[in-house]
Write a protein that holds these residues in place. Structure first.
Motif, PDB file in Angstrom:
ATOM      1  N   THR A 269       2.956   5.877  92.267  1.00  0.00           N
ATOM      2  CA  THR A 269       2.360   4.930  93.312  1.00  0.00           C
ATOM      3  C   THR A 269       0.903   4.909  92.497  1.00  0.00           C
ATOM      4  N   ALA A 270       0.336   6.359  92.496  1.00  0.00           N
ATOM      5  CA  ALA A 270      -1.164   6.433  92.112  1.00  0.00           C
ATOM      6  C   ALA A 270      -1.363   5.754  90.719  1.00  0.00           C
ATOM      7  N   TYR A 271      -0.466   5.985  89.883  1.00  0.00           N
ATOM      8  CA  TYR A 271      -0.526   5.739  88.547  1.00  0.00           C
ATOM      9  C   TYR A 271      -0.513   4.097  88.507  1.00  0.00           C
ATOM     10  N   LEU A 272       0.468   3.424  89.286  1.00  0.00           N
ATOM     11  CA  LEU A 272       0.577   1.906  89.275  1.00  0.00           C
ATOM     12  C   LEU A 272      -0.859   1.373  90.049  1.00  0.00           C
ATOM     13  N   LEU A 273      -1.173   1.980  90.757  1.00  0.00           N
ATOM     14  CA  LEU A 273      -2.501   1.655  91.338  1.00  0.00           C
ATOM     15  C   LEU A 273      -3.789   1.606  90.509  1.00  0.00           C
ATOM     16  N   PHE A 274      -3.579   2.702  89.544  1.00  0.00           N
ATOM     17  CA  PHE A 274      -4.778   2.706  88.499  1.00  0.00           C
ATOM     18  C   PHE A 274      -4.527   1.831  87.688  1.00  0.00           C
ATOM     19  N   GLU A 275      -3.234   1.507  87.449  1.00  0.00           N
ATOM     20  CA  GLU A 275      -2.950   0.116  86.385  1.00  0.00           C
ATOM     21  C   GLU A 275      -3.381  -1.005  86.929  1.00  0.00           C
ATOM     22  N   GLY A 276      -3.925  -1.273  88.145  1.00  0.00           N
ATOM     23  CA  GLY A 276      -4.124  -2.296  88.722  1.00  0.00           C
ATOM     24  C   GLY A 276      -3.286  -3.212  89.591  1.00  0.00           C
ATOM     25  N   PHE A 277      -2.168  -2.359  90.045  1.00  0.00           N
ATOM     26  CA  PHE A 277      -0.988  -3.351  90.550  1.00  0.00           C
ATOM     27  C   PHE A 277      -1.124  -3.108  92.021  1.00  0.00           C
ATOM     28  N   ASP A 278      -0.667  -4.384  92.636  1.00  0.00           N
ATOM     29  CA  ASP A 278      -0.912  -4.136  94.367  1.00  0.00           C
ATOM     30  C   ASP A 278      -0.278  -3.156  95.049  1.00  0.00           C
ATOM     31  N   LYS A 279      -0.967  -2.717  95.845  1.00  0.00           N
ATOM     32  CA  LYS A 279      -0.641  -1.391  96.613  1.00  0.00           C
ATOM     33  C   LYS A 279       0.700  -1.412  97.499  1.00  0.00           C
ATOM     34  N   THR A 280       0.967  -2.333  98.001  1.00  0.00           N
ATOM     35  CA  THR A 280       2.579  -2.522  98.674  1.00  0.00           C
ATOM     36  C   THR A 280       3.391  -2.623  97.542  1.00  0.00           C
ATOM     37  N   LEU A 281       3.439  -3.358  96.934  1.00  0.00           N
ATOM     38  CA  LEU A 281       4.168  -3.546  95.732  1.00  0.00           C
ATOM     39  C   LEU A 281       4.451  -2.232  94.965  1.00  0.00           C
ATOM     40  N   SER A 282       3.480  -1.711  94.474  1.00  0.00           N
ATOM     41  CA  SER A 282       3.479  -0.398  93.990  1.00  0.00           C
ATOM     42  C   SER A 282       4.284   0.673  94.813  1.00  0.00           C
ATOM     43  N   TYR A 283       3.963   0.812  95.993  1.00  0.00           N
ATOM     44  CA  TYR A 283       4.713   1.845  96.705  1.00  0.00           C
ATOM     45  C   TYR A 283       6.170   1.661  96.766  1.00  0.00           C
ATOM     46  N   GLY A 284       6.565   0.386  97.139  1.00  0.00           N
ATOM     47  CA  GLY A 284       7.966  -0.035  97.379  1.00  0.00           C
ATOM     48  C   GLY A 284       8.821   0.140  95.979  1.00  0.00           C
ATOM     49  N   ILE A 285       8.350  -0.270  94.812  1.00  0.00           N
ATOM     50  CA  ILE A 285       9.135  -0.167  93.549  1.00  0.00           C
ATOM     51  C   ILE A 285       9.040   1.124  93.299  1.00  0.00           C
ATOM     52  N   SER A 286       7.930   2.042  93.501  1.00  0.00           N
ATOM     53  CA  SER A 286       7.930   3.433  93.217  1.00  0.00           C
ATOM     54  C   SER A 286       9.102   4.202  93.926  1.00  0.00           C
ATOM     55  N   GLU A 287       9.119   3.885  95.191  1.00  0.00           N
ATOM     56  CA  GLU A 287      10.138   4.600  95.993  1.00  0.00           C
ATOM     57  C   GLU A 287      11.448   4.389  95.515  1.00  0.00           C
ATOM     58  N   LYS A 288      11.850   3.198  95.286  1.00  0.00           N
ATOM     59  CA  LYS A 288      13.164   2.807  94.754  1.00  0.00           C
ATOM     60  C   LYS A 288      13.325   3.377  93.295  1.00  0.00           C
ATOM     61  N   ALA A 289      12.455   3.361  92.507  1.00  0.00           N
ATOM     62  CA  ALA A 289      12.487   3.894  91.135  1.00  0.00           C
ATOM     63  C   ALA A 289      12.707   5.494  91.063  1.00  0.00           C
ATOM     64  N   CYS A 290      12.110   6.181  91.922  1.00  0.00           N
ATOM     65  CA  CYS A 290      12.290   7.578  91.789  1.00  0.00           C
ATOM     66  C   CYS A 290      13.528   7.812  92.512  1.00  0.00           C
ATOM     67  N   VAL A 291      13.846   7.228  93.552  1.00  0.00           N
ATOM     68  CA  VAL A 291      15.307   7.722  93.967  1.00  0.00           C
ATOM     69  C   VAL A 291      16.542   7.508  92.917  1.00  0.00           C
ATOM     70  N   VAL A 292      16.219   6.300  92.142  1.00  0.00           N
ATOM     71  CA  VAL A 292      17.322   6.057  91.188  1.00  0.00           C
ATOM     72  C   VAL A 292      16.950   6.937  90.123  1.00  0.00           C
ATOM     73  N   ALA A 293      15.769   7.678  89.826  1.00  0.00           N
ATOM     74  CA  ALA A 293      15.662   8.749  88.757  1.00  0.00           C
ATOM     75  C   ALA A 293      16.162  10.012  89.419  1.00  0.00           C
ATOM     76  N   MET A 294      16.192  10.090  90.468  1.00  0.00           N
ATOM     77  CA  MET A 294      16.786  11.434  90.953  1.00  0.00           C
ATOM     78  C   MET A 294      18.335  11.503  91.412  1.00  0.00           C
ATOM     79  N   CYS A 295      18.794  10.297  91.605  1.00  0.00           N
ATOM     80  CA  CYS A 295      20.415  10.353  91.905  1.00  0.00           C
ATOM     81  C   CYS A 295      21.274   9.759  90.784  1.00  0.00           C
ATOM     82  N   LEU A 296      20.545   9.289  89.498  1.00  0.00           N
ATOM     83  CA  LEU A 296      21.734   8.693  88.732  1.00  0.00           C
ATOM     84  C   LEU A 296      21.991   9.849  87.647  1.00  0.00           C
TER      85      LEU A 296
END
Length: 137
Positions: A47-74
């Protein structure tokens, strides 16, 4: 993993559910408590990386949460994680694929909870029957 002291072997206590993503077979595993803690740190970092890149805070957190769960469970067929972090997930899967895997993970959690409730109910009934039987002796 849990070490079995009697035979000194390791047993994987997590359930793996099969899933097809982009025409390939994978497995989804439940996160352990430690995995969940690692995932939380990964979400914050992504999320911090995406915010630094200029992405929306709410969108960044939501997509980060899903992407990280996918990274950990697949996992692949050799029991290795497919992605090392959430950023790799974002770079390699479509939004629909991320949402699909995340949704399947949530379904797996609900399935396990339901199965555990049923098992606890069966055990309680056995305890009651055993208790009644011992009282009648």
């Amino acid at each position: 993993m849990h070490k079995n002291e009697k035979n000194k072997t390791f047993r994987n206590l997590s359930l793996t559910e099969p899933i097809i993503v982009s025409g390939k077979y994978f497995g989804i595993k439940l996160l352990s408590a430690y995995d969940f803690m690692l995932c939380s740190k990964m979400v914050d970092k992504l999320t911090a990386y995406l915010l630094f890149e200029g992405f929306d805070k709410t969108l960044s957190y939501g997509i980060s949460e899903k992407a990280c769960v996918v990274a950990m469970c697949l996992y692949d067929s050799e029991n290795s994680k497919i992605f090392k972090n959430g950023l790799e997930v974002l770079k390699n899967l479509t939004p629909d694929e991320i949402k699909f895997v995340y949704t399947e993970y949530v379904k797996l959690i609900k399935k396990i909870i339901k199965r555990d409730k049923i098992a606890r109910g069966i055990l309680e009934n056995i305890k009651k029957q055993t208790s009644k039987h011992h009282k009648n002796l």
